[in-house]
Design a protein around this motif. Sequence first.
Motif, PDB file in Angstrom:
ATOM      1  N   LYS A 184     -78.282 -27.719 -25.201  1.00 45.41           N
ATOM      2  CA  LYS A 184     -79.269 -28.793 -25.059  1.00 45.41           C
ATOM      3  C   LYS A 184     -78.583 -30.138 -24.808  1.00 45.41           C
ATOM      4  CE  LYS A 184     -83.355 -30.442 -27.542  1.00 45.41           C
ATOM      5  NZ  LYS A 184     -84.101 -30.320 -28.803  1.00 45.41           N
ATOM      6  N   THR A 185     -77.526 -30.428 -25.570  1.00 39.41           N
ATOM      7  CA  THR A 185     -76.819 -31.701 -25.373  1.00 39.41           C
ATOM      8  C   THR A 185     -76.088 -31.721 -24.037  1.00 39.41           C
ATOM      9  OG1 THR A 185     -74.908 -30.884 -26.612  1.00 39.41           O
ATOM     10  CG2 THR A 185     -76.541 -32.180 -27.827  1.00 39.41           C
ATOM     11  N   ASP A 186     -75.507 -30.591 -23.616  1.00 38.01           N
ATOM     12  CA  ASP A 186     -74.842 -30.527 -22.315  1.00 38.01           C
ATOM     13  C   ASP A 186     -75.835 -30.784 -21.181  1.00 38.01           C
ATOM     14  OD1 ASP A 186     -72.461 -29.984 -23.573  1.00 38.01           O
ATOM     15  OD2 ASP A 186     -72.496 -27.827 -23.132  1.00 38.01           O
ATOM     16  N   LYS A 187     -77.005 -30.185 -21.289  1.00 39.84           N
ATOM     17  CA  LYS A 187     -78.028 -30.377 -20.263  1.00 39.84           C
ATOM     18  C   LYS A 187     -78.479 -31.841 -20.222  1.00 39.84           C
ATOM     19  CE  LYS A 187     -82.575 -28.762 -18.859  1.00 39.84           C
ATOM     20  NZ  LYS A 187     -83.739 -27.963 -19.240  1.00 39.84           N
ATOM     21  N   ARG A 188     -78.650 -32.446 -21.397  1.00 37.01           N
ATOM     22  CA  ARG A 188     -79.069 -33.842 -21.475  1.00 37.01           C
ATOM     23  C   ARG A 188     -78.013 -34.757 -20.854  1.00 37.01           C
ATOM     24  NH1 ARG A 188     -79.589 -34.939 -27.066  1.00 37.01           N
ATOM     25  NH2 ARG A 188     -81.431 -33.625 -27.040  1.00 37.01           N
ATOM     26  N   GLU A 189     -76.726 -34.499 -21.153  1.00 35.72           N
ATOM     27  CA  GLU A 189     -75.642 -35.319 -20.583  1.00 35.72           C
ATOM     28  C   GLU A 189     -75.561 -35.161 -19.074  1.00 35.72           C
ATOM     29  OE1 GLU A 189     -72.111 -34.257 -22.672  1.00 35.72           O
ATOM     30  OE2 GLU A 189     -72.774 -35.205 -24.536  1.00 35.72           O
ATOM     31  N   ALA A 190     -75.763 -33.933 -18.573  1.00 32.52           N
ATOM     32  CA  ALA A 190     -75.731 -33.706 -17.128  1.00 32.52           C
ATOM     33  C   ALA A 190     -76.868 -34.458 -16.431  1.00 32.52           C
ATOM     34  CB  ALA A 190     -75.825 -32.220 -16.834  1.00 32.52           C
ATOM     35  N   GLU A 191     -78.065 -34.418 -17.024  1.00 32.64           N
ATOM     36  CA  GLU A 191     -79.193 -35.146 -16.440  1.00 32.64           C
ATOM     37  C   GLU A 191     -78.940 -36.645 -16.452  1.00 32.64           C
ATOM     38  OE1 GLU A 191     -82.583 -33.922 -18.674  1.00 32.64           O
ATOM     39  OE2 GLU A 191     -82.783 -32.023 -17.582  1.00 32.64           O
ATOM     40  N   ARG A 192     -78.331 -37.129 -17.533  1.00 34.14           N
ATOM     41  CA  ARG A 192     -78.006 -38.552 -17.638  1.00 34.14           C
ATOM     42  C   ARG A 192     -77.011 -38.962 -16.549  1.00 34.14           C
ATOM     43  NH1 ARG A 192     -76.906 -39.359 -23.620  1.00 34.14           N
ATOM     44  NH2 ARG A 192     -79.122 -39.233 -23.970  1.00 34.14           N
ATOM     45  N   ALA A 193     -76.001 -38.130 -16.334  1.00 32.56           N
ATOM     46  CA  ALA A 193     -74.993 -38.418 -15.309  1.00 32.56           C
ATOM     47  C   ALA A 193     -75.612 -38.408 -13.915  1.00 32.56           C
ATOM     48  CB  ALA A 193     -73.857 -37.414 -15.395  1.00 32.56           C
ATOM     49  N   MET A 194     -76.505 -37.455 -13.662  1.00 32.37           N
ATOM     50  CA  MET A 194     -77.167 -37.381 -12.353  1.00 32.37           C
ATOM     51  C   MET A 194     -78.048 -38.612 -12.132  1.00 32.37           C
ATOM     52  SD  MET A 194     -76.310 -34.646 -10.703  1.00 32.37           S
ATOM     53  CE  MET A 194     -77.620 -34.222  -9.613  1.00 32.37           C
ATOM     54  N   ARG A 195     -78.750 -39.040 -13.181  1.00 34.91           N
ATOM     55  CA  ARG A 195     -79.605 -40.219 -13.054  1.00 34.91           C
ATOM     56  C   ARG A 195     -78.781 -41.460 -12.737  1.00 34.91           C
ATOM     57  NH1 ARG A 195     -82.838 -38.755 -17.336  1.00 34.91           N
ATOM     58  NH2 ARG A 195     -81.552 -39.955 -18.770  1.00 34.91           N
ATOM     59  N   SER A 196     -77.683 -41.624 -13.471  1.00 31.61           N
ATOM     60  CA  SER A 196     -76.858 -42.821 -13.241  1.00 31.61           C
ATOM     61  C   SER A 196     -76.213 -42.772 -11.857  1.00 31.61           C
ATOM     62  CB  SER A 196     -75.801 -42.966 -14.319  1.00 31.61           C
ATOM     63  OG  SER A 196     -74.873 -41.907 -14.240  1.00 31.61           O
ATOM     64  N   ARG A 197     -75.851 -41.590 -11.404  1.00 30.82           N
ATOM     65  CA  ARG A 197     -75.254 -41.462 -10.061  1.00 30.82           C
ATOM     66  C   ARG A 197     -76.285 -41.787  -8.986  1.00 30.82           C
ATOM     67  NH1 ARG A 197     -73.202 -36.098  -7.159  1.00 30.82           N
ATOM     68  NH2 ARG A 197     -72.201 -37.104  -5.387  1.00 30.82           N
ATOM     69  N   ASN A 198     -77.499 -41.329  -9.162  1.00 31.46           N
ATOM     70  CA  ASN A 198     -78.569 -41.596  -8.196  1.00 31.46           C
ATOM     71  C   ASN A 198     -78.938 -43.078  -8.179  1.00 31.46           C
ATOM     72  OD1 ASN A 198     -78.714 -38.956  -7.384  1.00 31.46           O
ATOM     73  ND2 ASN A 198     -80.404 -38.439  -8.743  1.00 31.46           N
ATOM     74  N   ARG A 199     -78.838 -43.755  -9.304  1.00 33.70           N
ATOM     75  CA  ARG A 199     -79.153 -45.175  -9.346  1.00 33.70           C
ATOM     76  C   ARG A 199     -78.113 -45.999  -8.609  1.00 33.70           C
ATOM     77  NH1 ARG A 199     -80.582 -45.555 -15.647  1.00 33.70           N
ATOM     78  NH2 ARG A 199     -82.612 -44.548 -15.553  1.00 33.70           N
ATOM     79  N   LEU A 200     -76.858 -45.560  -8.703  1.00 34.47           N
ATOM     80  CA  LEU A 200     -75.789 -46.294  -8.028  1.00 34.47           C
ATOM     81  C   LEU A 200     -75.786 -46.057  -6.531  1.00 34.47           C
ATOM     82  CD1 LEU A 200     -72.879 -45.774 -10.573  1.00 34.47           C
ATOM     83  CD2 LEU A 200     -74.258 -47.835 -10.240  1.00 34.47           C
ATOM     84  N   GLY A 201     -76.426 -44.972  -6.104  1.00 34.03           N
ATOM     85  CA  GLY A 201     -76.534 -44.698  -4.670  1.00 34.03           C
ATOM     86  C   GLY A 201     -75.305 -44.052  -4.071  1.00 34.03           C
ATOM     87  N   GLU A 202     -74.576 -43.322  -4.868  1.00 34.78           N
ATOM     88  CA  GLU A 202     -73.362 -42.670  -4.348  1.00 34.78           C
ATOM     89  C   GLU A 202     -73.679 -41.366  -3.698  1.00 34.78           C
ATOM     90  OE1 GLU A 202     -70.368 -42.393  -7.313  1.00 34.78           O
ATOM     91  OE2 GLU A 202     -70.581 -44.474  -7.859  1.00 34.78           O
TER      92      GLU A 202
END
Length: 158
Positions: A140-158
């Motif tokens: 559950k924590t791994d999935k949450r961290e992965a979603e967080r990383a994807m969100r931050s990456r999408n916000r930066l526009g990379e």
Amino acid sequence: MAKERGEKVVATNRRARHDYLIEDTYEAGMVLNGTEVKSLREGRASLVDGYAFVDAGEAWLDAVHIPEYTEGTWNNHAPRRKRKLLLHKQEIVKISHKTSQGGYTLVPMKIYFHDGRAKVEIAVAKGKREFDKRQALREKTDKREAERAMRSRNRLGE
């Protein structure tokens, strides 16, 4: 007075999904007193220590706490009494066969009103071991961290 429609959840057992592997779920009616129904309509119930069992071809719900109705009189109900569950005979036979196997138990998942009638969702479940619980939390924590990383990456526009 208009008839109630839809589903209104009164109480859920969130701890059950953490402590058990859920196999099958069943919807059952409950035999209740009038003050129990009024107390449930106020949204007051606890499934923390509750369990269900099959005895002599009948299904029962025990140790579920429905507090006394505040406006009740001397004929108020007992808060932790056994309550009969209303299921079809075939369902009771299936449940009793599964729970007779080692490690399976009946756990109440939620109490709710469906179209104005009090219902309980019970599940045939197998207890998790300690390492299963730790692994589920880790996933559950791994999935949450992965979603967080994807969100931050999408916000930066990379």
